[in-house]
Every structure is written in structure tokens, then in C-alpha cells.
Design a protein around this motif. Structure first.
Motif, PDB file in Angstrom:
ATOM      1  N   PRO B 138      69.498  24.188  18.470  1.00 31.97           N
ATOM      2  CA  PRO B 138      68.278  24.974  18.675  1.00 31.97           C
ATOM      3  C   PRO B 138      68.055  26.021  17.587  1.00 31.97           C
ATOM      4  O   PRO B 138      66.913  26.303  17.204  1.00 31.97           O
ATOM      5  N   GLY B 139      69.134  26.589  17.082  1.00 33.89           N
ATOM      6  CA  GLY B 139      68.998  27.586  16.018  1.00 33.89           C
ATOM      7  C   GLY B 139      68.375  26.991  14.767  1.00 33.89           C
ATOM      8  O   GLY B 139      67.614  27.668  14.052  1.00 33.89           O
ATOM      9  N   THR B 140      68.694  25.729  14.512  1.00 32.69           N
ATOM     10  CA  THR B 140      68.118  25.053  13.343  1.00 32.69           C
ATOM     11  C   THR B 140      66.616  24.859  13.524  1.00 32.69           C
ATOM     12  O   THR B 140      65.829  25.006  12.568  1.00 32.69           O
ATOM     13  N   VAL B 141      66.233  24.531  14.755  1.00 30.78           N
ATOM     14  CA  VAL B 141      64.801  24.379  15.043  1.00 30.78           C
ATOM     15  C   VAL B 141      64.078  25.690  14.775  1.00 30.78           C
ATOM     16  O   VAL B 141      63.018  25.725  14.130  1.00 30.78           O
ATOM     17  N   LYS B 142      64.672  26.773  15.259  1.00 32.28           N
ATOM     18  CA  LYS B 142      64.050  28.093  15.107  1.00 32.28           C
ATOM     19  C   LYS B 142      63.893  28.453  13.627  1.00 32.28           C
ATOM     20  O   LYS B 142      62.825  28.899  13.190  1.00 32.28           O
ATOM     21  N   SER B 143      64.966  28.249  12.868  1.00 33.10           N
ATOM     22  CA  SER B 143      64.901  28.632  11.454  1.00 33.10           C
ATOM     23  C   SER B 143      63.953  27.715  10.669  1.00 33.10           C
ATOM     24  O   SER B 143      63.205  28.185   9.812  1.00 33.10           O
ATOM     25  N   ARG B 144      63.965  26.413  11.008  1.00 35.48           N
ATOM     26  CA  ARG B 144      63.063  25.501  10.289  1.00 35.48           C
ATOM     27  C   ARG B 144      61.602  25.834  10.582  1.00 35.48           C
ATOM     28  O   ARG B 144      60.756  25.781   9.680  1.00 35.48           O
TER      29      ARG B 144
END
Lengths: 86, 159
Positions: B138-144
């Protein structure tokens, strides 16, 4: 990015995606003027043409021979057997 | 999304086909490639249809990942061909000026960021759902998504 700006971007993205021209679905859809495919079988007959005769000429090797012709052939074979030694 | 209950593959195809094509076309920029990707995904789904709990979610995930892979492979091919293949923007979207501006801005995003933008904005998935769909944390989704928005903002301001 501000909230308003993000909402505007969201709407722009949705508009962009909705505007993508998709290829026609040839797998499941047919245009209204396109006739439905016919099931396999003989082609439909044109009603303006007279119906073909039910009497169909059989291939030569399957032609029916009358009984008298078969009997004459058998008789000729028998006579030929006896006529041979004479 | 497909109707609930016990959908047949045909009903899933009818319900999901257009949305999946839009996802693939948005990420790849090629409607022709999008059609191939979607058909391949349905062919794979056909093999395992009885084992898949949620065909729409499975298809969204499969198409998103294949689309990103397709763009990566094309980038590699382009390097070998020394940029002989022209860069393609997001598939044809008409000629409205505002739409063209957004299209050009989106075409500068990486395929991974395009996929996140599509899932979050067009499909309206949550961060967790987007993460599950794309197979990333989920953190990757947020940063992307944050980086994609920043890039879009810069591109749109430039134009």
C-alpha cells in the motif's frame, strides 16, 4: 496538490479514459443490420425458384437395376459356363 | 464490475471487457495491444475459471500487470531499435484541447504510475484494493500516486 486540484485531475482522468476509442467487440456483438449466423446445414432455398424435383438421379454405379435384368445376367453367366467346354 | 452470484465466463466478458480495454489502453497507449492483453487475460481465466473467486478482480489485476510488462518490453525493444519506434501517447481520445493536454501529461507517466492512477481515479479503488490489484505494498501505491499527481501538475502547468 490541493484538494480542488486533485478533484479536477481526477475528473480529467475519468474524461480521458471514457474518451478512449475502443475496438468493436467482434466476439459477442453484431450490428443491427447484420443477420444472425445460420446453423450449419443446407443453404436456405430461394422461394422465388421452383422446388427441385424429388426424383434424383443416382450415381451410375448405384443405379437400381430391375429384377429381370439381374435374372438375365445370371442366366447368361450360367450359359457361358456350360458353353465354354462345348 | 460483474454481477454477483455465479457468473459465466460469457457474462463476465460482456460486463468487464470495455473497462479492461480502457485500463490496458490507458497504461500501454495502444488500443491494439490493449485488445491482445485483454484477450490473453480472458484466455487464461478460461483455464482456471472455476478456481477464481472474483473474476473481475482477477482480470483487473492480470490486465494491469500485463499492461505494465508490455510497456517495459516495448521500452527494451525501443532501446535495441535505437528509438526507431515512436513514443505513443494514450490511445486516441478525440481532439478536445483540454483532453489532449491531459493525454500528453499522462503519456509522460511511467506505466506503473498510470496503472495506479487508473485504479485509484477511474476504478475508484482504495489504496489497499489498488495494492492488491497491482501486487505492490500500500505504501508503494501511495507514493506512486503522489508522484504521478506531482508530475501531472507540472506537465499541465507547463502547457
Amino acid at each position: 496538490m490541493s484538494n480542488d486540484r486533485e478533484q479536477m485531475t481526477r475528473r480529467s482522468i475519468i474524461d480521458l479514459v471514457d474518451a478512449i476509442d475502443l475496438p468493436a467487440d467482434t466476439a459477442t456483438r453484431r450490428s443491427a443490420d447484420q443477420p444472425a449466423p445460420q446453423p450449419p446445414g443446407p443453404p436456405a432455398r430461394d422461394s422465388s425458384q421452383p422446388a427441385p424435383s424429388a426424383q434424383v438421379t443416382a450415381p451410375r454405379h448405384h443405379r437400381w437395376r430391375p429384377a429381370w435384368a439381374a435374372a438375365a445376367a445370371a442366366l447368361a453367366m450360367v450359359l457361358a459356363m456350360f458353353a465354354g467346354p462345348l | 464490475m460483474a454481477p454477483t452470484g455465479d457468473p459465466s465466463l460469457a457474462s463476465v466478458y460482456a460486463a468487464e471487457r470495455d473497462g479492461l480495454l480502457r485500463l490496458a489502453a490507458f497504461v500501454t497507449g495502444e488500443v491494439g495491444a490493449a485488445a491482445d492483453i485483454v484477450h490473453d487475460a480472458f484466455a487464461d481465466l478460461h483455464e482456471t475459471f472455476d478456481d477464481v473467486q472474483s473474476p473481475p478482480a482477477w482480470l483487473t489485476s492480470a490486465v494491469a500487470r500485463r499492461s505494465v510488462s508490455w510497456v517495459r518490453r516495448r521500452a527494451v525493444a525501443r532501446r535495441y531499435l535505437q528509438s526507431a519506434v515512436p513514443e505513443r501517447p494514450v490511445a486516441h481520445v478525440g481532439d478536445l484541447p483540454d483532453r489532449l493536454r491531459v493525454r500528453d501529461a499522462v503519456s509522460r507517466l511511467s506505466p506503473q504510475r498510470r496503472a495506479v492512477v487508473f485504479c485509484r481515479y477511474y476504478l475508484d479503488l482504495s489504496e489497499a484494493q489498488t495494492a492488491a490489484t497491482l501486487g505492490v505494498p500500500p505504501g508503494t501505491v501511495k507514493s506512486r500516486l503522489a508522484r504521478a499527481l506531482r508530475e501531472l501538475e507540472v506537465c499541465l502547468d507547463e502547457q
